[in-house]
Design a protein around this motif. Sequence first.
Motif, short mmCIF file in Angstrom:
data_model
loop_
_atom_site.label_atom_id
_atom_site.label_comp_id
_atom_site.label_asym_id
_atom_site.label_seq_id
_atom_site.Cartn_x
_atom_site.Cartn_y
_atom_site.Cartn_z
N ILE A 127 73.75 38.57 53.73
CA ILE A 127 74.12 37.16 53.94
C ILE A 127 73.00 36.28 53.42
N THR A 128 73.32 35.35 52.55
CA THR A 128 72.30 34.46 51.99
C THR A 128 71.89 33.40 53.01
N PRO A 129 70.68 32.86 52.89
CA PRO A 129 70.28 31.77 53.79
C PRO A 129 71.23 30.57 53.72
N GLU A 130 71.74 30.29 52.52
CA GLU A 130 72.66 29.16 52.39
C GLU A 130 73.95 29.39 53.19
N ALA A 131 74.49 30.60 53.10
CA ALA A 131 75.71 30.91 53.84
C ALA A 131 75.46 30.88 55.34
N HIS A 132 74.29 31.35 55.76
CA HIS A 132 73.94 31.35 57.18
C HIS A 132 73.82 29.92 57.71
N ARG A 133 73.17 29.06 56.95
CA ARG A 133 73.02 27.67 57.38
C ARG A 133 74.36 26.96 57.41
N LYS A 134 75.22 27.26 56.43
CA LYS A 134 76.56 26.65 56.43
C LYS A 134 77.33 27.06 57.67
N ALA A 135 77.26 28.34 58.03
CA ALA A 135 77.97 28.80 59.23
C ALA A 135 77.44 28.12 60.48
N ALA A 136 76.11 27.95 60.55
CA ALA A 136 75.51 27.28 61.71
C ALA A 136 75.96 25.83 61.78
N ASP A 137 75.91 25.13 60.66
CA ASP A 137 76.29 23.71 60.64
C ASP A 137 77.77 23.55 60.98
N TYR A 138 78.61 24.45 60.48
CA TYR A 138 80.05 24.40 60.76
C TYR A 138 80.32 24.63 62.24
N THR A 139 79.64 25.61 62.82
CA THR A 139 79.80 25.90 64.24
C THR A 139 79.35 24.72 65.10
N ILE A 140 78.21 24.14 64.75
CA ILE A 140 77.69 23.01 65.52
C ILE A 140 78.61 21.80 65.40
N ALA A 141 79.10 21.54 64.20
CA ALA A 141 80.00 20.40 64.00
C ALA A 141 81.27 20.56 64.85
N LYS A 142 81.84 21.76 64.87
CA LYS A 142 83.04 21.99 65.67
C LYS A 142 82.74 21.88 67.16
N GLN A 178 89.83 16.91 62.47
CA GLN A 178 89.56 18.33 62.33
C GLN A 178 89.88 18.81 60.90
N THR A 179 91.04 18.35 60.39
CA THR A 179 91.49 18.81 59.08
C THR A 179 90.78 18.11 57.93
N PHE A 180 90.79 16.78 57.97
CA PHE A 180 90.27 16.01 56.83
C PHE A 180 88.83 15.54 57.02
N GLY A 181 88.27 15.88 58.20
CA GLY A 181 86.87 15.59 58.44
C GLY A 181 86.04 16.86 58.37
N ILE A 182 86.11 17.67 59.43
CA ILE A 182 85.26 18.86 59.52
C ILE A 182 85.64 19.91 58.47
N GLU A 183 86.93 20.28 58.44
CA GLU A 183 87.34 21.32 57.49
C GLU A 183 87.13 20.87 56.04
N GLN A 184 87.36 19.60 55.78
CA GLN A 184 87.17 19.07 54.43
C GLN A 184 85.69 19.09 54.05
N ARG A 185 84.84 18.70 54.98
CA ARG A 185 83.41 18.61 54.69
C ARG A 185 82.81 19.97 54.36
N PHE A 186 83.33 21.03 54.99
CA PHE A 186 82.77 22.36 54.76
C PHE A 186 83.56 23.16 53.73
N GLY A 187 84.48 22.50 53.05
CA GLY A 187 85.15 23.13 51.92
C GLY A 187 86.31 24.04 52.28
N LEU A 230 78.43 25.14 78.57
CA LEU A 230 78.60 26.22 77.60
C LEU A 230 78.50 25.71 76.17
N ALA A 231 79.15 24.57 75.88
CA ALA A 231 79.11 24.01 74.53
C ALA A 231 77.68 23.60 74.16
#
Length: 431
Positions: free
Chosen positions: A52-67, A131-140, A29-30
Amino acid sequence: MPPDLSAADLFTAAFAVALVLGLLVKFWLASRQIRHVARHRDAVPAAFAGTITPEAHRKAADYTIAKARFGLLEMAFGAAVLLGWTLLGGLNLLNELLLRALGPGMLQQLALLAAFALIGGLLELPFSLHQTFGIEQRFGFNKMTGRLWLADLLKSTLVGALIGLPIAALILWLMDTAGQHWWLWAWAAWMGFNLVLLMVYPTFIAPLFNQFKPLEDESLKASVTALMQRCGFAAKGLYVMDGSRRSAHGNAYFTGFGAAKRVVFYDTLLARLSQRQVDAVLAHELGHFKHRHIVQRIGAMFALSLAGFALLGWLSSQTWFYTGLGVHPFLALLPDGSPPPNDALALLLFMLAMPVFSFFVAPLSAQLSRHHEFQADAFAVAQTSGADLSAALLKLYEDNASTLTPDPVFVKFYYSHPPASERLARLQPAA
């Protein structure tokens, strides 16, 4: 049954098969989610192209993939830890060490529960930090300092011990003294404890971690109050929570039970939404109460926990339940020749084993939850504005970097809320 296979052997095999099968399904599934989101990363869906801007869409995709990728590592590690506690003998070793140090009795059993929780928490610390200081920090999204993170950790550990150990002691005492139907008394105690916790959490526990200030915006307060009166809902107060101290994510929720209900807005939410959009989000939450979703969930919790305690009551008397999961509770006998109490072992083994088997019914719960969300949306549209709710949801999806293109199979298995495309499509006629 072949004569050389015992009940313990069969249970070991069933547990191992369920664990491996569940792990394979989770990885499948992942992987689907990662591939699907990556495939649609560079193209905003047509329905959202104007909002939704392309930048926001790409950020959401990258955030989802990273998680999701980090989740794969967590899954593998979690499975290894589970095997270590059970079939590889970790829990058995910990129990024997504490028996030698403390002797049998309530103190040893509470020490076993506390040691298990402490070791589990320590093993999860690196993942929490990343999760906190890596992924969440990287995506602001992360707003926490190391000092605040450590303070939260210490406070949550202390609160968990002050609340958890007394109820654990009560359940262990009932298991030892209440006779054959101890599980019924333990279930009643557990349900009473949860109901009390629902009432005291908003006033005594939540303020240990966040500041809750009364809503000061008089215009918004009047609008929200009018909406709640129109919907026949009464709350003890309207509060703003300093969610921005920890995260840039926004939300609003109801907390408490009975007369202790209160409405809580994240300050990040109020900073992003207009008054009409806040009303629409609140109307959605009121929809859950109007459709009695909260009562239904509490009723389901009562029923499932009763079934769980009944099952635990039976399993705790079966030797194969312990030996099949790598624990030998009857090796050391008391001076009178009887085995020492193993109630804490039964609790821990049950908590470790049941998620392995119940994982496969998760899609049913997720589907029911998505149905409830659609009902709450429909109620919100009837009370406020479909356009306002749509606009608010779009802002929340964007602010929380929720992907607009999740894998459909992943959605059906995991998502407790409908994906944006389905949810907003239903709201489109009203908007």
